[in-house]
Write a protein that holds these residues in place. Structure first.
Motif, PDB file in Angstrom:
ATOM      1  N   GLU A   1       0.825  -1.209   0.000  1.00 12.54           N
ATOM      2  CA  GLU A   1       0.000   0.000   0.000  1.00 12.54           C
ATOM      3  C   GLU A   1       0.861   1.263   0.000  1.00 12.54           C
ATOM      4  O   GLU A   1       0.612   2.208  -0.757  1.00 12.54           O
ATOM      5  CB  GLU A   1      -0.925  -0.014   1.225  1.00 12.54           C
ATOM      6  N   LEU A   2       1.894   1.284   0.849  1.00 13.81           N
ATOM      7  CA  LEU A   2       2.746   2.475   0.939  1.00 13.81           C
ATOM      8  C   LEU A   2       3.463   2.729  -0.388  1.00 13.81           C
ATOM      9  O   LEU A   2       3.602   3.878  -0.825  1.00 13.81           O
ATOM     10  CB  LEU A   2       3.762   2.315   2.081  1.00 13.81           C
ATOM     11  N   GLU A   3       3.906   1.645  -1.007  1.00 15.07           N
ATOM     12  CA  GLU A   3       4.585   1.775  -2.302  1.00 15.07           C
ATOM     13  C   GLU A   3       3.642   2.387  -3.341  1.00 15.07           C
ATOM     14  O   GLU A   3       4.017   3.295  -4.071  1.00 15.07           O
ATOM     15  CB  GLU A   3       5.056   0.378  -2.745  1.00 15.07           C
ATOM     16  N   ALA A   4       2.394   1.873  -3.350  1.00 14.33           N
ATOM     17  CA  ALA A   4       1.428   2.386  -4.332  1.00 14.33           C
ATOM     18  C   ALA A   4       1.125   3.866  -4.098  1.00 14.33           C
ATOM     19  O   ALA A   4       0.848   4.610  -5.037  1.00 14.33           O
ATOM     20  CB  ALA A   4       0.136   1.561  -4.263  1.00 14.33           C
ATOM     21  N   LEU A   5       1.181   4.299  -2.845  1.00 13.39           N
ATOM     22  CA  LEU A   5       0.902   5.701  -2.524  1.00 13.39           C
ATOM     23  C   LEU A   5       2.126   6.583  -2.722  1.00 13.39           C
ATOM     24  O   LEU A   5       2.054   7.798  -2.573  1.00 13.39           O
ATOM     25  CB  LEU A   5       0.436   5.820  -1.061  1.00 13.39           C
ATOM     26  N   GLY A   6       3.260   5.973  -3.013  1.00 12.36           N
ATOM     27  CA  GLY A   6       4.491   6.747  -3.141  1.00 12.36           C
ATOM     28  C   GLY A   6       5.004   7.251  -1.801  1.00 12.36           C
ATOM     29  O   GLY A   6       5.723   8.254  -1.732  1.00 12.36           O
ATOM     30  N   ALA A   7       4.632   6.547  -0.710  1.00 17.30           N
ATOM     31  CA  ALA A   7       5.048   6.993   0.626  1.00 17.30           C
ATOM     32  C   ALA A   7       6.479   6.556   0.925  1.00 17.30           C
ATOM     33  O   ALA A   7       6.973   5.577   0.377  1.00 17.30           O
ATOM     34  CB  ALA A   7       4.087   6.421   1.669  1.00 17.30           C
ATOM     35  N   ASP A   8       7.107   7.297   1.825  1.00 16.79           N
ATOM     36  CA  ASP A   8       8.478   7.018   2.239  1.00 16.79           C
ATOM     37  C   ASP A   8       8.458   5.981   3.357  1.00 16.79           C
ATOM     38  O   ASP A   8       7.804   6.188   4.380  1.00 16.79           O
ATOM     39  CB  ASP A   8       9.097   8.341   2.734  1.00 16.79           C
ATOM     40  N   PHE A   9       9.129   4.842   3.169  1.00 16.44           N
ATOM     41  CA  PHE A   9       9.170   3.853   4.251  1.00 16.44           C
ATOM     42  C   PHE A   9      10.477   3.084   4.232  1.00 16.44           C
ATOM     43  O   PHE A   9      11.193   3.079   3.234  1.00 16.44           O
ATOM     44  CB  PHE A   9       7.990   2.866   4.143  1.00 16.44           C
TER      45      PHE A   9
END
Lengths: 346, 199, 320
Positions: free
Chosen positions: C133-141
């Protein structure tokens, strides 16, 4: 079912009215002859044919005119539609839920064709035929919530869930009963309900929040809420209260029947799958006292309910100035006969 | 106490002994709470603490004496609330986790600090707050959206559109303001007296 | 909250992914396609063991955008209550299982500026979908994943291939430990930490974050606890006027279900609050094992979460 959409107004000359069929299906909210505050949440299951519960999203004869009124409100005050940036996934969830429901349940009026993320949406009553890419905002003329919100009856807010709370982080609200999305956006469940009298002390909101936090996908719930409105004005926003508040002083024994409206909100809640957010729809139905009195049970019951309403609640709902005049007018329809339990006509 | 659940509660300042850096924003009244905070904390706490003082309404001598009393914490004096918040935003823009934010003073000051924190990803619940001094409020007119600062009366005249506003206890952290709603919409011929309520 | 809300799925694939860990791929076996879900969600799997019904929560591992199948991973735990053993020994390709709809009690904070994921062993599972999910949102993790050895580390290779330098694996048999203090230092304001793994590891991570000056609001954890084992006792029910014996390897909830008594539940991990039950009397001490009730409520002895908590003593009387 092919609906005949009315051409009517909710401002200025107020030409809104209900057809006899619309009166029969009105979601009269009082199940007994006295006022009782209750959260009264029940599963949002499909109801009888023709009722407002027949489908998850109810479209009726006022659809086209209500959408026209919404567009006027949004043009004058874009702040009625707001979404914080982290709500974008939830906006797409909402668009999917509404488009699939509308196309499935009203195929004469709406159609949705999906090929992976390539979606084709047709809205015949509003003359919209649009191909877009699900998940790509650039392919829509508005953000997803506003795009579908301009095409679906009812106000919508979307609640993010985090830290054991719900946060009202998005909404398209143009037919509100006196609360401001612009002021409340970003608030948690307790904060945005803060102005509601009595219920906090009773622990109502603690229980309701716990219930909502555990809501599951595929099991929507609903409840009815109500207030009263003078003239068939959909936009009873606090933003414009300085313009419409004066209407409350214009009720006379002669004009109650046409001027005073019972306003019922069918509130439904869905867990949204991709975002884990909760979609809250507030679908507003209005009925004039003259229309309401054509159903004998309602004509008997409403004055009885209004008499038992606590003053705090009457004040909060803004009824104080015209409550007695309305009770007096309705009383000629109350012959004292007993009424049956439940809200529907006999 | 207000029964309105959106009305913020300010529990009082307490030191976070684990914070790598403490940033405090206060006004003259709030500075007293900061002095008490420093007295409550261990000796090294003040060395990790920087204070931004809004010196609105203070003479130079008074400011200096406050700076003296807050030592050994470093103190930056700003001319008022707006420059104090601007300075806070500069600090937060380059800050890292381990920073603890505190606010002490009037409600508009606390509200502005919490708001600036939220804009920089600090959860409002993790800001430690203490109300001191004036009860004056910032009020947003729900009609024209204009802000009226330093409100002490109820009702109050909107500084932007001139409507007479009932000041409700309903509060928005996002706007850092109380809600003002036209008080005489249903009685336009009446003009209720402005009573001092938030002094 | 009973069987009518369950979905039927069929096991399409079983794959050993590490020592003692099997991955199961589940496809819909009823008329409905599987639901979309959000990162961090789990489903409850019902297992009809010969002597009793076991229901265990397992995180959904696949990408939230792929609903052609669900994937769960099960670590075989020796000497446990039998759920993981059942999955390992009795479930094979073609087996039909009943599962709940996805539920999310461990969502990423969407308002965060950066997400620091800390996993120990099988605690990796909720992060699989969360990273999707974070990858799809372009979030930093970034992920910090501690395992006993490469043989125990499920998905290390897959994760490194998919997310590259954002994945940090620490092998305990090589003397590598998660350098959490260093990881947490100098993260940008608005970072959130999430930890999932064995209880001692969660406690250590939470303590480390607090000592690094991280506010509670930025720290999140999830722990899948099986109901602890104990001695048998009796539950008396005031409303249905029945008495039920709770076995040593059973929770109160499981004992009620086995006896055909409906009780509300959702997460079965002591987190969601759905099964909160009033205690009328207790002949013994309540062992509270949930994360839901406040300390004051626990001390009052008037409430119990029947999915996780039990008593040491003879009998407890519940308003059910």
């Amino acid at each position: 079912m092919v609906l005949a959409f009315k051409n009517e107004t909710f401002r200025d000359d107020f030409t809104f009215s209900n057809s006899p069929a619309a009166i029969r299906r009105f979601p009269f909210p009082f199940v007994e002859d006295k006022y009782m505050y209750s959260v009264n949440i029940e599963p949002h299951e499909l109801g009888p044919k023709g009722s407002v519960y027949e489908f998850p999203i109810d479209i009726d004869e006022h659809y086209v005119s209500e959408m026209r009124d919404r567009a006027l409100v949004l043009d004058a005050d874009p702040g009625r539609c707001q979404a914080l940036p982290h709500m974008i996934t939830a906006q797409w969830d909402m668009l999917e839920l509404l488009m699939t429901s509308m196309a499935r349940d009203y195929p004469e009026h709406f159609s949705l064709t999906r090929d992976g993320n390539q979606w084709h949406w047709i809205n015949r009553p509003l003359g919209i035929d649009h191909k877009f890419t699900f998940g790509d905002v650039a392919t829509l003329p508005y953000q997803p919530m506003e795009y579908i919100g301009r095409q679906c009856q009812g106000d919508f807010s979307i609640q993010d869930q985090r830290d054991g709370q719900l946060w009202m982080d998005a909404g398209i609200i143009t037919t509100q009963a006196d609360w401001s999305l612009d002021f409340d956006v970003g608030m948690n469940f307790f904060e945005w309900h803060a102005p509601v009298p009595l219920a906090h002390q009773a622990g109502v909101f603690d229980r309701a929040l716990k219930f909502l936090l555990n809501m599951q996908h595929g099991r929507p719930v609903r409840r009815l809420n109500w207030t009263m409105t003078i003239n068939s004005r959909l936009d009873t926003s606090p933003e414009n209260y300085h313009k419409w508040g004066i209407d409350r002083t214009t009720v006379t024994p002669e004009n109650v029947g046409d001027k005073v409206h019972l306003r019922v909100e069918l509130q439904a809640l869905w867990r949204l799958p991709r975002s884990n957010a909760i979609l809250f729809s507030i679908r507003c139905y209005m009925i004039k006292m003259r229309e309401l009195a054509t159903v004998p049970k309602w004509g008997r019951r409403l004055p009885r309910v209004l008499r038992t309403l606590p003053d705090e609640i009457a004040d909060y709902k803004g009824l104080t100035r015209y409550r007695q005049t309305t009770i007096d007018w309705l009383s000629k329809y109350d012959d004292g006969a007993p009424t049956s339990l439940g809200g529907g006509p006999d | 106490m207000s029964t309105i659940k959106s009305r913020p509660i300010y529990p009082g300042l307490s030191p976070d002994p684990n914070a790598r850096r403490n940033v405090v924003v206060c006004d003259a009244a709030g500075a007293e709470a900061v002095v008490e905070l420093l007295a409550r904390a261990d000796g090294e706490f003040a060395g990790r603490t920087s204070v931004v003082l809004s010196s609105e309404g203070l003479f130079g001598k008074e400011s200096e004496s406050i700076v003296e009393r807050l030592k050994p914490a470093t103190v930056e004096t700003t001319a008022g609330l707006v420059p104090a918040i601007d300075r806070l935003k500069e600090i937060l823009a380059s800050a890292t986790m381990g920073l603890r934010l505190y606010a002490a003073g009037s409600e508009p000051l606390i509200g502005s600090v919490v708001q600036a924190g939220a804009e920089n990803f600090i959860d409002p619940l993790s800001v430690r707050t203490e109300h001191r001094g004036s009860l004056k409020r910032r009020v947003q007119c729900v009609h024209c959206k204009g802000m009226t600062e330093n409100v002490t009366t109820n009702p109050v005249k909107c500084a932007q559109c001139g409507l007479l506003l009932l000041v409700r206890d309903h509060y928005s952290k996002r706007l850092a303001a109380f809600q003002g709603v036209c008080i005489n919409a249903e009685t336009p011929d009446e003009s209720p007296e402005l009573k001092v309520e938030f002094q | 909250m009973t069987a009518s809300f369950l979905r039927t799925v069929r096991v399409a694939e079983v794959e050993p992914v590490a020592s003692r860990i099997k991955r199961f791929r589940l496809v819909s076996a009823d008329s409905q396609p599987l639901s979309e879900f959000s990162g961090g969600s789990h489903v409850t799997v019902c297992m009809k063991a010969p002597d009793r019904l076991i229901r265990n929560p397992y995180s959904l591992m696949g990408s939230p955008s792929d609903t052609s199948s669900y994937q769960i991973s099960v670590l075989k735990v020796e000497g446990s209550r039998g759920g993981s053993e059942f999955m390992h020994e009795r479930v094979e390709v073609g087996t039909e299982l009943e599962i709940s709809e996805p539920l999310n009690l461990f969502p990423p904070a969407k308002i965060a500026r950066k997400h620091i994921l800390v996993a120990g062993g099988i605690g990796i599972t909720p992060f699989m979908s969360m990273m999707g999910e974070l990858e799809a949102l372009g979030a930093d993790f970034e992920l910090h994943y501690g395992v006993r050895s490469l043989g125990d580390g499920a998905f290390c290779k897959l994760l490194e291939a998919r997310y590259g330098k954002r994945i940090h694996v620490y092998l305990q048999d090589q003397g590598q430990l998660i350098p959490l203090e260093r990881v947490l230092a100098n993260q940008p304001l608005g970072s959130h930490m999430y930890v999932c793994g064995p209880k001692p590891m969660i406690d250590w991570a939470l303590r480390t974050a607090t000592l690094a000056g991280w506010p509670d609001e930025n720290i999140h954890s999830e722990q899948f606890n099986a109901p602890p084992i104990g001695k048998p006792f009796v539950v008396k029910l005031t409303k249905s006027k029945r008495e039920v014996r709770v076995g040593g390897h059973q929770s109160i909830l499981e004992a009620l279900e086995q006896n055909g008594i409906d009780a509300p539940f959702l997460c079965r991990g002591g987190a969601c609050g759905q099964c909160e039950t009033s205690v009328a009397a207790c002949d013994g001490f309540i062992e509270h094992n949930d994360h839901y009730l406040s300390d004051a409520e626990k001390a009052s002895g008037k409430k119990i979460m029947i999915c996780m908590s039990r008593i040491s003593g003879d009998a407890i009387t519940l308003d059910l």
